[in-house]
Design a protein around this motif. Structure first.
Motif, mmCIF file in Angstrom:
data_model
loop_
_atom_site.group_PDB
_atom_site.id
_atom_site.type_symbol
_atom_site.label_atom_id
_atom_site.label_comp_id
_atom_site.label_asym_id
_atom_site.label_seq_id
_atom_site.Cartn_x
_atom_site.Cartn_y
_atom_site.Cartn_z
ATOM 1 N N CYS A 131 33.252 35.685 46.735
ATOM 2 C CA CYS A 131 33.334 35.745 45.269
ATOM 3 C C CYS A 131 33.090 37.151 44.732
ATOM 4 O O CYS A 131 33.687 37.549 43.732
ATOM 5 C CB CYS A 131 32.320 34.786 44.644
ATOM 6 N N HIS A 132 32.171 37.883 45.360
ATOM 7 C CA HIS A 132 31.803 39.219 44.886
ATOM 8 C C HIS A 132 32.380 40.271 45.823
ATOM 9 O O HIS A 132 32.070 40.271 47.021
ATOM 10 C CB HIS A 132 30.284 39.388 44.850
ATOM 11 N N THR A 151 30.097 41.292 39.007
ATOM 12 C CA THR A 151 31.542 41.095 38.866
ATOM 13 C C THR A 151 32.052 40.079 39.884
ATOM 14 O O THR A 151 31.420 39.819 40.901
ATOM 15 C CB THR A 151 32.289 42.419 39.066
ATOM 16 N N MET A 152 33.203 39.495 39.549
ATOM 17 C CA MET A 152 33.858 38.510 40.417
ATOM 18 C C MET A 152 35.221 39.039 40.843
ATOM 19 O O MET A 152 35.825 39.857 40.147
ATOM 20 C CB MET A 152 34.059 37.192 39.669
ATOM 21 N N ARG A 155 38.404 36.905 37.321
ATOM 22 C CA ARG A 155 37.728 36.526 36.083
ATOM 23 C C ARG A 155 38.724 36.570 34.927
ATOM 24 O O ARG A 155 39.787 37.177 35.025
ATOM 25 C CB ARG A 155 36.512 37.406 35.804
ATOM 26 N N ASN A 172 34.065 34.156 33.967
ATOM 27 C CA ASN A 172 33.785 34.169 35.404
ATOM 28 C C ASN A 172 34.112 32.853 36.089
ATOM 29 O O ASN A 172 34.148 32.773 37.317
ATOM 30 C CB ASN A 172 32.311 34.517 35.638
ATOM 31 N N ASP A 231 32.461 31.531 30.190
ATOM 32 C CA ASP A 231 32.127 31.385 31.608
ATOM 33 C C ASP A 231 32.040 29.937 32.064
ATOM 34 O O ASP A 231 31.643 29.664 33.198
ATOM 35 C CB ASP A 231 30.832 32.123 31.952
#
Length: 669
Positions: A131-132, A151-152, A155, A172, A231
């Motif tokens: 994911c990151h 952060t992703m 997004r 997100n 989100d």
């Protein structure tokens, strides 16, 4: 100047005074990739990098203040067994392995298969780096009131999802939805295909439910309120929910177990609780599963009684009595069954794609191909809600509506299978606005059709003056276009109207609105959106109005040839009470009924027949007086048996002759 503990200027001082040290400070390449002082430095074969969560857990684990790694281990994303089973397939690995997702992202989430270079020995599930992007992680972690800017990889907007739509402006949550969707393309009434009717959604269709997509029988494309929160998924499953207390101190960091606290609803809702949403949904699911199992069993037995065999995954069943029960299951992405046999054995875990009707001669066909499509659609809805796992919480209105109408539709399927445990053609409750397939229409060409047995603007007995009001409530959010058709012997009267989305509109004296001041007939109501319909027929005099309710029926739930209904509580007494019997034909062919009149003791008084042209109604006034010569009968009842025709409705009317105040007598079976 000297460096001192806690001095906010320390970093600037290090940069200025010790630049060589500064270049080695903070989190740099070697923290994750390991020491690079050797021949392996800058190797490009991947030997110096890994997507394992262990790398991150070195720092982001315990002590309790940094328990993200232990939280992840407790989550579904840390499931190595599932990664081993699914994560090396070029299609499945996109979501079921860290390596696959990262490669998929690098390919801009195209649907083509991946180049799988990893094995079950080194595959990882959805780790931190899934994911990151570790090279773009943000600078601030959530602590107290300070918000994280982590952060992703995805997004804002999702890529085009395999569920056939794109989720936009979901913050997100876009990365969650990239995998957590039904992955079977668009599946709604407009896209239904009988050739692929046995499909079930891929497990985890949370995005579909949140975004109001991919259910049958209901309008699709209207986002649920929870999808509009910034989100979306993150708010309940991470930021606003504390992880288990053993893992970190209160309100430090986001919850990487992803389990939502059952009490979280109260953060926004004062009266809605988890139980108030999930309880009714669980009850509807249980009822729907039961009706689907009954329908599949009835369908199999009906086909056997027609002379066919049922092939269940290679085992042929030739006697209807051999089928003791059905368990409705999901298997390998398909709706499926386990068949319980009368001898106590089972044929377990068979896709409905592999359940065939085998005629004495000719090719076998899938069971669903000889079923009402509503059965396959209802099965899809069941597994959408089941696989979503929130039991309605993600989008309560969408889920409840989809289950309500699916349940209604399968009950109707069961009512029309002659060999079922429910009498054929049983009149079922009017649940929701109907299934929108145009069934039950005589003149309508719209998907939603309704009938009221009778509507009029005309004089009656004892100086009565009859008028009719109609009310329609629009169950959809977009405006509904309506057409009214009053069927009468002298020709139809027609008119149009609009009901605003989610609104209600009353049509006062509707027959006069259609242009008639001395007319009575059956009323067919056509709509492009689902409705709830009701009305009132009343007598109007100088003192006010006296009226009775009339039901707006979903069009195709009337009685058919061979069925009998009773009208109880009729009354005939000179100068005091009178009763009428009303029979409406909502079918496209002429109908014929036999009416039997009885006194309160059940003694037969008279039997006669009525013929009703297609679409029309016959108001048989005071039959106890005119047909049985019983002007002072008192209480009595009648039975109405359909001899010919389909979709026949009947009702009675008990009128106080002194006030002309009528009471509706509904048909009972």
């Amino acid at each position: 100047g000297m460096l001192t503990h806690g001095d906010p200027q320390n970093w600037e001082k290090i940069v200025a005074q010790f630049p060589a040290v500064a270049r080695l400070a903070n989190i740099q390449c070697e923290n994750c990739h390991g020491p690079q002082d050797g021949p392996a430095h800058m190797k490009k074969d991947g030997s110096r990098k890994t997507l394992s969560a262990d790398v991150c857990g070195t720092c982001h684990g315990r002590p309790p203040r940094h328990g993200r790694y232990q939280q992840w281990q407790m989550s579904g994303h840390g499931n190595y067994q599932l990664a081993i089973e699914e994560g090396t397939d070029p299609t499945c690995s996109k979501c079921h392995s860290a390596q696959g997702f990262v490669q998929w992202a690098e390919k801009n989430f195209t649907t083509a298969g991946l180049n799988v270079t990893w094995t079950t020995e080194d595959v990882h599930p959805q780790t931190c780096a899934t994911c990151h992007d570790p090279h773009n992680v943000g600078t601030t972690s959530k602590e107290g009131e300070i918000e994280s800017n982590a952060t992703m990889r995805v997004r804002g907007d999702t890529p085009p999802l395999q569920a056939g739509f794109t989720a936009q402006s979901v913050g997100n949550a876009a990365i969650c939805m990239t995998c957590h969707n039904g992955r079977r393309g668009l599946r709604n009434d407009a896209t239904f295909s009988l050739s692929d009717a046995t499909r079930a959604p891929h497990a985890g269709p949370q995005a579909d439910v949140l975004m109001g997509q991919n259910m049958y029988f209901v309008p699709v494309g209207t986002r649920g309120s929870h999808s509009k929160i910034e989100d979306s998924c993150i708010v309940c499953h991470m930021q606003k929910t504390e992880a288990p207390s053993a893992l970190y101190t209160t309100d430090v960091g986001t919850n990487h177990t992803f389990f939502a606290n059952p009490e979280i609803c109260s953060d926004c809702h004062s009266t809605i609780t988890l139980e108030s949403v999930q309880g009714p949904v669980e009850a509807k699911m249980e009822s729907l599963r039961h009706e689907i199992e009954l329908a599949i069993r009835n369908l199999m037995q009906a086909q056997i009684r027609l002379g066919n065999a049922i092939d269940v995954g290679g085992t042929k069943i030739r006697n209807a009595s051999d089928i003791a029960g059905i368990e409705f299951i999901e298997t390998h992405g398909r709706q499926g069954v386990t068949v319980l046999l009368a001898n106590g054995s089972k044929i377990a875990d068979v896709s409905l794609q592999q359940v065939k009707v085998v005629p004495p001669a000719g090719a076998a066909v899938e069971l669903y191909s000889v079923a009402d499509p509503a059965l396959a659609k209802a099965g899809w809805n069941y597994f959408m809600v089941h696989s979503d796992k929130s039991k309605g919480v993600h989008n309560p209105l969408f889920v409840t509506s989809a289950l309500d109408v699916a349940l209604y539709a399968v009950k109707r399927v069961n009512a029309t299978i002659a060999t079922s445990g429910i009498a054929p053609g049983t009149v079922l409750p009017n649940v929701g606005g109907g299934i929108g397939n145009g069934a039950g229409a005589v003149s309508c060409t719209t998907p939603y059709v309704y009938w009221t047995e009778i509507a009029g603007h005309a004089p009656g007995n004892a100086g009565s003056q009859w008028r009719t009001d109609l009310v329609a409530r629009n169950l959809a959010t977009r405006n509904a276009s309506l057409k009214f058709i009053l069927h009468q012997p002298g020709g139809n009267l027609e008119g149009t109207a609009t009901v605003s989305g989610s609104g209600q509109k009353g049509f006062e004296d509707i027959v006069a609105m259609l242009g008639a001041t001395n007319a009575m007939g059956s009323l067919e109501i056509c709509s492009d959106q689902p409705l709830l319909v009701a009305g009132r027929i009343f007598n109007e005099d100088s003192l006010g109005t006296y009226g009775q309710s009339i039901e707006g029926h979903v069009a195709d739930l009337g009685y058919s040839a061979g069925q009998t209904a009773s009208l109880i509580g009729l009354r005939q007494k000179s100068g005091l009470y009178r009763s009428n019997i009303i029979v409406m034909n909502g079918g496209k062919t002429e109908a014929q009924v036999s009416i039997a009149l009885f006194d309160a003791d059940g003694t037969s008084l008279s039997t006669y027949e009525l013929t009703i042209p297609a679409g029309q109604v016959v108001n048989d006034t005071e039959p106890f007086l005119k047909r049985a010569n019983k002007p002072d009968l008192g209480w009595g009842f009648a039975t109405v048996t359909v001899l010919r025709g389909t979709n026949v409705r009947m009702m009675g009317s008990l009128i106080d002759s002194r006030t002309n105040d009528p009471t509706t007598v509904p048909a009972k079976q």
